[in-house]
Design an enzyme around this catalytic site. Structure first.
Site, short mmCIF file in Angstrom:
data_model
loop_
_atom_site.label_atom_id
_atom_site.label_comp_id
_atom_site.label_asym_id
_atom_site.label_seq_id
_atom_site.Cartn_x
_atom_site.Cartn_y
_atom_site.Cartn_z
N GLU A 44 32.47 48.19 45.70
CA GLU A 44 31.82 48.63 46.94
C GLU A 44 30.43 49.22 46.71
O GLU A 44 30.07 50.23 47.33
CB GLU A 44 32.71 49.68 47.64
CG GLU A 44 34.04 49.12 48.07
CD GLU A 44 34.97 50.18 48.65
OE1 GLU A 44 35.55 49.92 49.70
OE2 GLU A 44 35.14 51.25 48.04
C1 ACM Z 1 38.61 50.09 45.92
O1 ACM Z 1 39.65 50.24 46.59
N1 ACM Z 1 37.44 50.39 46.43
C2 ACM Z 1 38.66 49.57 44.56
#
Ligand code: ACM
Length: 525
Positions: free
Chosen positions: A335
């Site tokens: 992310e």
């Molecule tokens: C995640 O759940 N951002 C790896």
């Protein structure tokens, strides 16, 4: 006596024996024991072994490691049985009534973690190629005793074990969970408690998510403000906290003594607000942001084109590698929405080199497969199958943590007290009923490094709350990682899980009492 009368008595005896075995007073059918994960092979021989105040645990030879394993078992059995079981050494098979742990290195089917447990009415004999196999085998010994063996105070016996032979070894080499100590901080004792539960279910890895936007949780001596400032708070604005290197080393040793590897994660280049708040020079604009106590993601990034960033990462990885006996350092990589892709790829490539330079291998969330992976890098599939496949195409193995099935922070259903539900509701059956090697045709068993069930801690701030999400689903993930898929079956599993409800209660675990599990049927036994 007339033949017919003798036959009548034998028949009555058999009826009585069957009735006793059904009420659980005298277990004689090893194949009916509620072992999780389900063993590869169980052959029952219809009798029982008595654990008495004459029973001791003998370990072969003078190995300190075997004595420690024997002591772990004695420490688990003595509080409830009150039998005063001692650990002794012997080069030979001990006399009747004892438990014998020995190493025999020539059973290749068992591998490094498997074991063979032979129970006769005279002896409990556990054999493995390696100490890790013995350690797994003693978890089985605990589980073939009545659930009350897990209580902390002395209980009435008898302590009988059904006879037979169990041969057992894991389907996957890596079987783990993850604890997010960044969103909410968890004390050393809480982590140790989880490690003991992982051990009970033959899991062998705990991934610790040590840094995120909301907190930096591991002391780095060369960058002390990471914890002095960056460890100060957590989601919701609570006190936060961090592990000193001594405390962290204590966790690592505690895990090692239970054949569990700690995999430390420093998430980067995103999920880094706590670091950015602690050191202005890590920000592209040279200004430190405020500490963050919310739950948004994707807004922070290390400055990927400043040299100081790489000096910082090198220092962190060097100190972390020195604290890590395991092979892997997890670099996060998920992310990174505030990092341009043209900056992200060279960043991940460079960080992989740094991890390798400090003698470790790289694990990262599935997005890292967008970069050029080093040999031995492992991609943790949580979100995008395409990323996992990109990793496989580069020769990487995949650690399976698909959020839709394996995220422990997902709610069970819409009524769950804690948890999120952006990926799915994961009731206990959904968490159990999937095969890592059958989710995607391109992700085959030989591509899979193992399975991990992560607990993200945005919604849980203490052990009790965390346990509500972890248990009982963790047991299902342990079985997925260990038991051959052909032998897994929900209807059979849910009955064994119900027995483990009693075991979890005995250990004061705050598990979610799913309506799909026949908890009460077991209680009457
Ligand atoms: C995640 O759940 N951002 C790896």
């Amino acid at each position: 006596m007339k033949q017919s009368k003798i036959r009548g008595m034998v028949f009555a005896g058999l009826v009585l024996a069957a009735a006793l075995s059904q009420t659980g007073c005298k277990p004689t059918d090893l194949s009916k024991e509620n072992i999780i994960p389900k063993p590869v092979s169980v052959v029952a021989t219809g009798s029982s072994f008595d654990l008495t105040d004459q029973t001791d645990i003998y370990v072969q030879g003078e190995s300190a490691e075997l004595k420690q394993i024997g002591q772990y078992l004695a420490d688990k059995l003595n509080p409830s049985t009150g039998l005063g079981i001692e650990v002794k050494t012997s080069t030979e098979v001990p006399g009747p009534g004892n438990i014998f742990l020995s190493i025999s290195g020539d059973d290749s089917e068992l591998g490094d973690e498997g074991y063979e447990l032979t129970i006769t009415d005279k002896l409990v004999s556990l054999v493995a190629n390696k100490p890790a196999g013995l350690f797994n085998g003693i978890q089985t010994i605990r589980q073939v005793l009545p659930a009350k063996v897990e209580l902390a105070s002395v209980q009435n016996g008898p302590w009988k074990i059904a006879t037979g032979v169990i041969r057992d070894y894991p389907a996957y080499g890596y079987r783990g969970s993850m604890l997010d100590v960044a969103r909410h901080f968890f004390e050393v004792e809480d982590v140790k408690n989880l490690i003991d539960q992982l051990a009970y279910y033959k899991m062998n890895a705990l991934h610790m998510h040590l840094s995120d936007d909301q907190g930096w949780r591991i002391e780095i001596k060369s960058w002390p403000n990471l914890t002095a400032h960056g460890g100060k708070t957590e989601v919701g604005g609570g006190e936060g906290g961090y592990y000193s290197q001594e405390q962290y080393a204590d966790i690592v040793k505690y895990a090692q003594d239970r054949y569990i590897t700690i995999v430390p994660e420093i998430d980067m280049p995103g999920h880094t607000n706590a670091a950015l708040a602690s050191y202005p020079e890590l920000n592209c604009n040279g200004k430190a942001p405020e500490l963050y106590t919310g739950t948004e993601v994707g807004f922070s990034s290390l400055c990927t084109n400043k040299e100081i960033t790489y000096k910082f990462i090198d220092d962190v990885i060097r100190e972390l590698a020195a604290l890590t006996p395991g092979e892997y350092i997890h670099i996060g990589g998920d992310e990174s929405l505030a990092t341009k892709i043209e900056d992200y790829i060279p960043f991940i490539n460079r960080v992989q080199d740094m991890v390798e330079a400090h003698g470790k291998k790289v694990l990262g969330w599935d997005e890292i497969a967008l970069a050029t992976l080093k040999p031995n890098t492992i991609v943790q599939y949580w979100d995008k199958a395409e990323n996992a496949k990109k990793g496989i195409a580069q020769g990487a193995k995949v650690l399976m943590s698909p959020a839709k099935y394996a995220y422990l922070d997902m709610k069970y259903d819409s009524t769950s007290t804690y948890g999120l539900h952006w990926a799915a509701y994961i009731e206990v059956d959904r968490g159990y009923n999937w095969d890592p090697a059958a989710l995607e045709p391109e992700i085959k068993k030989e591509n899979i490094y193992g399975i991990e069930a992560p607990l993200w801690s945005e919604t849980v701030s203490n052990r009790q709350e965390a346990e509500y999400l972890i248990f009982p689903r963790l047991l299902g993930y342990a079985e997925i990682g260990w038991t051959p898929v052909e032998q897994r079956n929900w209807d059979n599993y849910k009955v064994r899980l119900a027995d483990h409800g009693e075991r979890m209660k005995a250990q004061n675990i705050n598990f979610y009492p799913s309506k799909l599990v026949p908890w009460d049927a077991q209680k009457q036994k």
